[in-house]
Enzyme design. Structure first.
Site, short mmCIF file in Angstrom:
data_model
loop_
_atom_site.label_atom_id
_atom_site.label_comp_id
_atom_site.label_asym_id
_atom_site.label_seq_id
_atom_site.Cartn_x
_atom_site.Cartn_y
_atom_site.Cartn_z
N GLU A 95 0.69 -1.13 0.07
CA GLU A 95 0.05 -0.06 0.02
C GLU A 95 0.80 1.20 -0.05
O GLU A 95 0.62 2.13 -0.58
CB GLU A 95 -0.93 -0.02 1.17
CG GLU A 95 -1.99 -0.95 1.13
CD GLU A 95 -1.74 -2.50 1.11
OE1 GLU A 95 -2.45 -3.33 0.84
OE2 GLU A 95 -0.83 -2.66 1.66
N HIS A 107 -10.51 -6.48 8.23
CA HIS A 107 -11.30 -6.24 7.16
C HIS A 107 -12.44 -5.61 7.30
O HIS A 107 -13.26 -5.47 6.50
CB HIS A 107 -11.58 -7.72 6.48
CG HIS A 107 -10.45 -8.49 6.13
ND1 HIS A 107 -9.51 -9.28 7.11
CD2 HIS A 107 -9.87 -8.82 4.88
CE1 HIS A 107 -8.80 -10.00 6.39
NE2 HIS A 107 -8.72 -9.62 5.22
#
Length: 337
Positions: A60, A129
């Site tokens: 990321e 998540h």
């Protein structure tokens, strides 16, 4: 008008933007051949080629940093981070580079970049998540933060975000991806294809960033919310027996404070609702701003309904979520004062 799920509306927004502007680039983990973990970019690589829709390494930090460089060069990257929880390694690039580029360069460079992220719970994805980190982005000067609640808003807001000259964080509630959430259960109550909110205008259109939507008009109290919680709010109001005005913020920053304060000054009572943790959540900022501008109109303290102040509880996910019962209790409380 055609009817779409939120996933289909987001995909359609990509297609419309990429057809209109060759500088729009889509990248992220598995967004190419696979079409994204939630299939929001399915078919884009086949239609536009690997140079305009491509997979990235699992980094990321690298994804966002590359996007900043591409944006400074003149491209318009649309980045997908698989889950909002994965953004933390790339957060420094957002804060130190993307958000500050226009200011550090005295306007010589801009960062027309969109960072899309699925947010919130509802898939039993546990702590890595299912988080709702929107407050981390709204705290950063230079970033804009968007959270749609319907397919039509998702498409119009995404197209506006892609056209914006500055970085936009685009948070997509996972519970709304495949169908309208009825505010009670863990799956859609009716498919978007049969739901009024599933209508999505064909072709290009935008919804201005910073403009809230009054979902339901009322006179007794104001309920301010966004994303998945819009549907929870509507479910709560249906059973509350109180004439509540429900406001969907759509954009957290820039914030449509004018619409909010006009409503609260009219009703005299306010409840703020969000899925994220209560302490230092975005609702705290909303409550402070409303109190500041509506103090002499308030008939009761502003109440917040939010997630627990705890690490995300996988086994108790549906207790963690603010539900209609908790919202109704808050509305009943502000009506007593």
């Amino acid at each position: 008008m055609p009817r779409m799920t939120m996933i289909e509306a987001i995909r359609d927004a990509h297609v419309v933007a990429m057809e209109a502007d060759p500088d729009v680039i889509v990248m992220g983990e598995d967004v190419g051949y696979f079409g994204g973990v939630f299939r929001c970019t399915a078919g884009l690589q086949k239609q536009f080629g690997v140079a305009r829709c491509f997979d990235t390494p699992i980094s990321e930090l690298g994804i966002v940093g590359t996007g900043v460089g591409m944006a400074a060069y003149g491209l318009k990257p649309v980045i997908e981070i698989q889950f909002a929880d994965y953004m933390y390694p790339g957060y420094d690039q957002l804060v130190s580079e993307a958000a500050r580029l226009r200011y550090r360069s005295a306007g010589e460079f801009t960062c027309p970049m969109v960072v899309r992220m699925p947010t919130g719970g509802g898939i039993f994805g546990a702590q890595t998540h299912s988080q709702s980190p929107e407050a981390l982005f709204t705290h950063v000067a230079g970033l804009k933060t968007v959270v749609p609640s319907t397919p039509a808003d998702a498409k119009g807001l995404l197209l506006a975000a892609i056209a914006d000259p500055d970085p936009v964080i685009f948070l997509e509630p996972k519970r709304l991806y495949n169908g309208p959430y009825d505010g009670h259960h863990d799956r859609p109550s009716v498919p978007w294809s049969k739901h009024p909110d599933g209508e999505v205008e064909a072709g290009h259109y935008t919804i201005p960033l910073g403009k809230a939507r009054i979902v339901r008009e009322g006179t007794d109290a104001t309920l301010v919310t966004y994303g998945t919680m819009v549907h929870v709010a509507l479910a709560a109001v249906e059973e509350a027996g109180i004439d509540v005005e429900v406001i969907d913020l759509r954009t957290l920053l820039p914030l449509d404070l004018e619409t909010i304060t006009a409503s609260v000054c009219k009703t005299g009572r306010c409840v703020v609702l969000h899925e994220a943790t209560l302490t230092s959540g975005y609702g705290a900022e909303l409550a402070a701003l409303i109190q500041q501008d509506c103090f002499y109109s308030l008939e009761a303290p502003i109440l917040r309904v939010a997630g627990w102040d705890t690490p995300y509880p996988h086994a108790q996910e549906w207790d963690y979520f603010p539900g209609p019962a908790r919202v109704r209790r808050a509305l009943e409380t502000v009506m007593k004062d």
